[in-house]
Every structure is written in structure tokens, then in C-alpha cells.
Design a protein around this motif. Structure first.
Motif, PDB file in Angstrom:
ATOM      1  N   ILE A 157       0.842  -1.192   0.000  1.00  0.00           N
ATOM      2  CA  ILE A 157       0.000   0.000   0.000  1.00  0.00           C
ATOM      3  C   ILE A 157       0.876   1.241   0.000  1.00  0.00           C
ATOM      4  CG2 ILE A 157      -0.252  -0.117   2.532  1.00  0.00           C
ATOM      5  CD1 ILE A 157      -2.992   1.284   2.146  1.00  0.00           C
ATOM      6  N   GLY A 158       0.656   2.083  -0.989  1.00  0.00           N
ATOM      7  CA  GLY A 158       1.367   3.348  -1.075  1.00  0.00           C
ATOM      8  C   GLY A 158       0.408   4.497  -0.878  1.00  0.00           C
ATOM      9  N   GLY A 159       0.813   5.661  -1.330  1.00  0.00           N
ATOM     10  CA  GLY A 159      -0.065   6.809  -1.224  1.00  0.00           C
ATOM     11  C   GLY A 159      -1.165   6.786  -2.266  1.00  0.00           C
ATOM     12  N   THR A 160      -0.840   6.248  -3.460  1.00  0.00           N
ATOM     13  CA  THR A 160      -1.776   6.302  -4.580  1.00  0.00           C
ATOM     14  C   THR A 160      -2.432   4.962  -4.868  1.00  0.00           C
ATOM     15  OG1 THR A 160      -0.369   8.010  -5.566  1.00  0.00           O
ATOM     16  CG2 THR A 160      -1.999   6.991  -7.005  1.00  0.00           C
ATOM     17  N   THR A 161      -1.662   3.888  -4.814  1.00  0.00           N
ATOM     18  CA  THR A 161      -2.174   2.588  -5.227  1.00  0.00           C
ATOM     19  C   THR A 161      -1.881   1.512  -4.189  1.00  0.00           C
ATOM     20  OG1 THR A 161      -0.121   2.026  -6.388  1.00  0.00           O
ATOM     21  CG2 THR A 161      -1.860   3.103  -7.677  1.00  0.00           C
TER      22      THR A 161
END
Length: 667
Positions: A269-273
Motif C-alpha cells: 500500500i502506497g499513497g496512490t495505489t
């Protein structure tokens, strides 16, 4: 002792890590990604790991970069303006194959030409038509060229590319250089996306290299490809499309290195996806159909990855349908209110306070917008240009800028071009309120949560009575969407005879009730029968609940927050060269080469020649990338048919793979 530096530039954070002898993590650091100048975030993270470790920059033997910027750009519909030259295809192909959507109104020239399956010219190449078209274009940053059966004979693509370069001095992406496979429209799509990413990735690599030099690091710089292998910085500049899924590919390589697990789902899990992939027998699965990111199925060889627009910085959307109402997350990334308030606190708190005092909620409460001018805006439509002129580099309340639906649509287009950024409520804001993290402005997050909770469902009730309830709703929704995405990926990897609709099955009410352990007249137990490795800076916050919901083991490695940066330096350089031999007529064996077809009268001679050419190409490219101690493998796929009791040659595909460790510098 060998010291290597891994860097990952994501949508929210830039990570850096130093490894000793590929065994020990010496130091790691995170810094905010600075989109207006990527060098700032890279420099801060690298400087921090050098300071922590006390290591001299001169002792770094190799640096490697992974990035989610290309992936995020495609998921969010961003990228620069391109022009497509589409040669020899049928009328209507652009729309039938979704190329019109990928172009998003960018200019295209459809012209006669191209070649047949056997490599013969179908129609002459019209250089004057292309020349006239180029003369009338403005604001195009790069070009894509795709010709029918260019993998059988690339002559027309090469003519078009040479003419474009001589007239415009702009980068050109020729489809035959990106894939050796058939399917012209799909190759054209890959070329379009490659051209759209060239400027962005070139700036990233350029700024990364300059930053390392300023810090005293002169070691070679590698870049992670979408299949987890390493390529040189020059190759990445030329073919940025190969860096899509670079960050996720690095994360799965890093996950295996950190845990030693042989079989697991890896969820980053990142900031965007959120990027989900399968480790099987210790190796990432490669997608045989080509990498898919968002709506695009490309011809890029990459890890089999399910990429969902769901991250810590995904915008929270109100769902008004139904009596109870609700919310959903993503797929677009926005700047969390709590993060934006670090820089623009006075303006944002004043606006949030004023909005809380109003009697009725507005759909743009708690939302802000600012201009980003990281490159030339180019030619904008009149309405888009008018809105762009209203924006400021300083943040403004959305209510003060957007006055109509048409302006709202114009803003979406500006965001897609990377010229504007929206700040709004996200799971990161909910995490700050709940105390999962405390690095940004919790008070700003609290006000945004209160504003969002004032919305009313179909029954007229507030969707949340307070900020705490609102925060928990957001976190619960993230748990639900993550769990569903993991189930969908698992179903996708199951036997297709039984599970041919992964998304529908993952969201099916029986599956969802089974996750809750339904025990009525019918007992339903469902979940994952495989561990999940949770990665990302916020994995420790969100993923324990995901593991509990899916009734599976959740593995959270110690260094899960910098898995991408670790994976960036433990990979190998891998170069593949592929070619084909066909039989256009009896007794003729045709090689389809970069400089055109070449005919043989003997099958063995044709195959030996092709293998020799491909072997030289793969070894040369691997050495150029800095590989040493090369291992070379050859895969032959020879198709023959039985006709009237005689064996007939149909086609042969040969792939030569050269693999080696990156060459490192020593003091």
C-alpha cells in the motif's frame, strides 16, 4: 564489504536504504516526495541514510532507483501531450481498440503504408503527408509511431521516426522497439504511453543523478524494470514504459529478500495505489499478457500485478445512493488535508473554520486546489486555460475557485495534465486523528473529518456524528476494499475453469458473509488459504485488520516501509532479445530482423542465424547496462504442423536471456 544504495520515489514518500553485502540493512529513511522538484525529496532521504550510517558517499558501490511515478501517472491519467503516427491500419481501429481514450484528444495521423504478415510492403510510405502534419503541430512533447506488422518489417516505423526526429528534435517511441509481438493496436497503445512518460521519467532520473553527484556519490545508477530486473539509466530514459510497475516489482523482490517466504500474496500500500502480486516458489509471477495498469493493457513484460487506485492518499468520496449512504475510496490520489496544512496552515484553517460555521454542507467543503507548474503547460483549451489562470501556486479553497460544473471538468483535465493538484480528505487524515501516525497537522484533519461527516444520507441523517466515527468509517472502508482486492487477485490466480469472474466473486455477498463467519442455518467460512506479506509505510496501521478479516496469516516485515528501496538493489540485470522465423512460402525460412527480413533455404541455418543475432544483442545490451558474470539461456518455441503425413515448419520464436549482477565500483 560492499555498500549499495536503494532509492524509491513514490507518490507520497521517497525512501532510501543502504545495504551491506546484500545481507544487512545498515540504515533507512523516508522523506516526502517533492513533486515540484523530485531532487529535494531524493536528496533529503539519501542525506539522512548517509548521516545515520556514518558512511562516506565515496564508499557507495552502486545506486538503484525504483519508482511508482510511471504507474501512478497512468492510473491517474497524467502525462504530457503526444502525437501518434498510425500507419497501415484499418479505419476505425483507434476507437475499436481504445486508442482514442489513451490519446485523450492528442493529435493523430492515420496514413497508408505498413507491411504484410510476411514482411512485404502493402503501400508506399508518404513522407510528404507526415511532413505537412508535423508542420502544423504545437505543444507536443514526444511522438509515438506504430505501423502494421512492424515486428515483421519495421521499415516504415523507422522512416517515420527518422523524419520526426529531423523535423522536431523530439523523442520518438517506435512500437517495434518496445515489443517483438504481434497485435499492432496494442503495440501502438504501448508506444503512446511510453511517449507520454518520457519527459516525466527523464526529469526524475536526471534529478536523481544530479542529486547523487551533489552528495558526492559517483557510483553507477540503475533503474528497476517492471519485472524486477535492473536496467541502466539510459535504457530507462529511452523506454520509460518499462518502468511501469517498477516500484511494485521492487517491493515483491524486497518482500522475498526480507521474509524468505516461498508462496504468498504480497500487498504493497502506497499513497496512490495498492499493488498485489503472487510469490510462487520464491519468484514473482510474470504476466504473460503484458502489464496492465489502470485501464491499459500494455505489451510490457512485468510482474503479474493487480494495481488498484487505493492508498493512504486516496480521496474519500460520499456515496449518496440508498437510505444509509456511505463512502468509497479512490481511485484518484489527492494531497491529504493534514499534509497540505503543514505548508498552507493559515489559509486552510481559516477556510475550514469558515465552512464549519455555515449552516449547510457543500460538496467542496474541505477541498482545496493549487497550481503545479513543473513543465510547460502547452496548448490548453480556452476553458482550461481560463481556469489555469485563476489558480495560484498558493493553495485556495475549492469553493473560491470552482463556480460551475464546466469548471470542475476543466480542473479534472488540468489535474490529468499534471498542472494542478487537489487537497481533500483521505485515509491518511483519518489515521492522524486516530493516532496511528502523528507527522502532519491533526487539527486540520479533524476539521476536514467533521465537514465530511455533516453530509446526509437518503434518510436525512448525518453520515457521522463526530470525527472519530468518520475516521473509523474510512479505515473500515479501506479494510473492505483492500480485502476485496486481495480476494480478487487470489481468484484470478485460481483455476480459470471454476473462477472466471474474480472481481464479482470477491465482492459476492456469500463471500463477504463468509468473511464474517456467518453461522445461521447455513455455515459459511471463507478467507485466504495463503499468507499475505503487507508492505508500505502504513501497512502496520491498516493490515492487521485486513489479515483478521481474511482469516489468514499477515506477515509485516521489520523493514516493510522501505521494501521497494531494498528490492531496488537486490535484483539482477536481465536482458531478453526475441525474434521470429516464418515460412512465407515452401522452402523459404524468413528471419524478421531490425534491418529487415532475411531469407534462408534451410531451417537449421535460419534458426542458427537468428539465435546468433539474438545472443549478440542480449549480451551486448546486458554489458551496456553494466552486467558482469553473465549467464545466457536460450528458449526455442518451434511450431510445426502435420500435413498429408508430412511435417511442415510453421513458425519459430526464439528468446535469448542474458542475466548478471550489476558491476559495482570500488575505491
Amino acid at each position: 564489504m560492499t555498500l549499495v544504495l536503494g532509492i524509491d520515489t513514490g507518490g507520497t514518500y521517497t525512501d532510501a536504504v543502504i545495504l551491506r553485502d546484500e545481507i544487512d540493512v545498515v540504515a533507512s529513511s523516508k522523506s516526502l516526495t517533492t513533486r515540484e522538484d523530485l531532487a529535494i525529496g531524493i536528496g533529503a532521504a539519501v542525506h539522512d541514510v548517509l548521516t545515520q550510517s556514518g558512511i562516506s558517499p565515496l564508499d557507495i558501490a552502486m545506486a538503484s532507483l525504483s519508482t511508482t511515478l510511471a504507474t501512478n501517472a497512468l492510473v491517474e491519467g497524467q502525462g504530457e501531450r503526444v502525437g501518434l503516427v498510425y500507419i497501415g491500419f484499418r479505419a476505425g481501429d483507434l476507437e475499436r481498440h481504445g486508442l482514442g481514450d489513451a490519446l485523450r484528444g492528442d493529435p493523430v495521423l492515420e496514413m497508408a503504408g505498413g507491411h504484410s504478415h510476411a514482411g512485404y510492403e502493402v503501400a508506399a510510405f508518404n513522407d510528404k503527408l507526415l511532413d505537412d502534419w508535423l508542420a502544423g503541430l504545437k505543444g507536443v512533447s514526444a511522438y509515438a509511431v506504430a505501423s502494421q506488422f512492424a515486428t515483421r518489417n519495421p521499415a516504415h516505423e523507422k522512416c517515420a521516426a527518422d523524419l520526426i526526429r529531423s523535423r522536431t528534435s523530439r523523442p520518438v517511441s517506435a512500437s517495434h522497439q518496445l515489443s517483438a509481438k504481434l497485435n499492432g493496436p496494442k503495440r501502438a497503445l504501448t508506444a503512446i504511453l511510453n511517449a507520454r512518460l518520457i519527459g516525466m521519467i527523464d526529469r526524475l532520473i536526471g534529478r536523481a543523478r544530479a542529486t547523487l553527484r551533489n552528495l558526492g556519490i559517483s557510483a553507477p545508477l540503475m533503474v528497476v524494470r517492471g519485472d524486477g530486473a535492473l536496467i541502466s539509466e539510459d535504457q530507462a530514459r529511452e523506454k520509460p514504459i518499462e518502468t511501469i510497475l517498477s516500484g511494485p516489482a521492487a517491493s515483491i523482490v524486497g518482500a522475498q529478500w526480507m521474509t524468505g517466504v516461498e508462496n504468498a500474496l504480497v500487498s504493497d500500500i502506497g499513497g496512490t495505489t495498492t499493488d498485489i502480486s503472487l510469490l510462487r516458489n520464491g519468484h514473482p509471477m510474470i504476466d504473460p499478457q503484458g502489464a496492465q495498469v489502470g485501464p491499459y493493457r500494455t505489451m510490457v513484460e512485468a510482474v503479474a500485478m493487480q494495481t488498484t487506485g487505493l492508498g493512504g492518499d486516496s480521496e474519500v468520496h460520499f456515496v449518496s445512493e440508498g437510505l444509509l449512504g456511505g463512502l468509497t475510496l479512490g481511485p484518484k490520489r489527492v494531497l491529504p488535508v493534514s499534509l497540505a496544512a503543514i505548508k498552507h496552515g493559515a489559509v486552510m484553517h481559516a477556510a475550514l473554520d469558515a465552512q464549519l460555521k455555515t449552516a449547510l454542507p457543500s460538496e467542496n467543503d474541505g477541498r482545496f486546489v493549487c497550481k503545479i507548474q513543473t513543465h510547460d503547460a502547452g496548448d490548453l483549451a480556452e476553458r482550461d486555460a481560463a481556469l489555469f489562470a485563476k489558480l495560484s501556486l498558493d493553495i485556495q479553497p475549492m469553493n473560491a475557485v470552482i463556480k460551475s460544473r464546466l469548471e470542475a471538468q476543466a480542473l479534472i483535465r488540468l489535474v490529468g495534465r499534471g498542472l494542478a493538484q487537489i487537497s481533500a480528505l483521505t485515509p491518511s487524515d483519518a489515521s492522524h486523528f486516530l493516532g496511528y501516525t502523528s507527522v502532519w497537522d491533526r487539527d486540520a484533519a479533524t476539521k476536514a473529518l467533521q465537514l465530511f461527516g455533516r453530509r446526509r444520507n437518503g434518510a436525512g441523517a448525518l453520515i457521522a456524528q463526530d470525527a472519530e466515527t468518520m475516521s473509523q468509517m474510512i479505515v473500515d472502508q479501506l479494510t473492505h476494499q483492500t480485502s476485496t482486492a486481495l480476494l480478487s487477485t487470489a481468484f484470478h490466480e485460481e483455476d480459470k475453469k471454476f473462477f472466471n469472474s474474480p472481481k464479482s466473486l470477491a465482492a459476492h455477498p456469500l463471500m463477504q458473509q463468509g468473511l464474517k463467519g456467518h453461522k445461521g442455518l447455513v455455515k459459511i467460512d471463507t478467507g485466504l488459504n495463503i499468507p499475505v506479506v503487507g508492505l508500505g509505510a502504513s501497512a502496520s496501521c491498516y493490515y492487521p485488520a485486513v489479515g483478521k478479516r481474511l482469516n489468514c496469516q499477515m506477515i509485516l516485515p521489520v523493514h516493510s516501509g522501505v521494501a521497494n528501496a531494498i528490492g531496488a538493489v537486490v535484483g539482477r540485470i536481465t536482458v531478453r532479445a526475441s525474434g521470429i522465423v516464418t515460412a512465407p512460402s515452401d522452402g523459404v525460412f524468413r528471419l524478421h530482423l531490425e534491418d529487415g527480413p532475411k531469407d534462408f533455404t534451410q531451417e537449421t541455418a535460419a534458426l542458427q542465424c537468428l539465435e546468433r543475432v539474438l545472443r549478440g544483442k542480449a549480451i551486448s545490451a546486458a554489458k551496456k547496462s553494466g552486467a558482469e558474470d553473465l549467464q545466457v539461456t536460450v528458449h526455442n518455441d518451434i511450431r510445426k504442423a502435420i500435413i498429408e503425413a508430412s511435417e511442415m515448419f510453421v513458425e519459430a520464436n526464439i528468446t535469448v536471456t542474458a542475466t548478471g549482477r550489476p558491476r559495482i565500483t570500488t575505491r
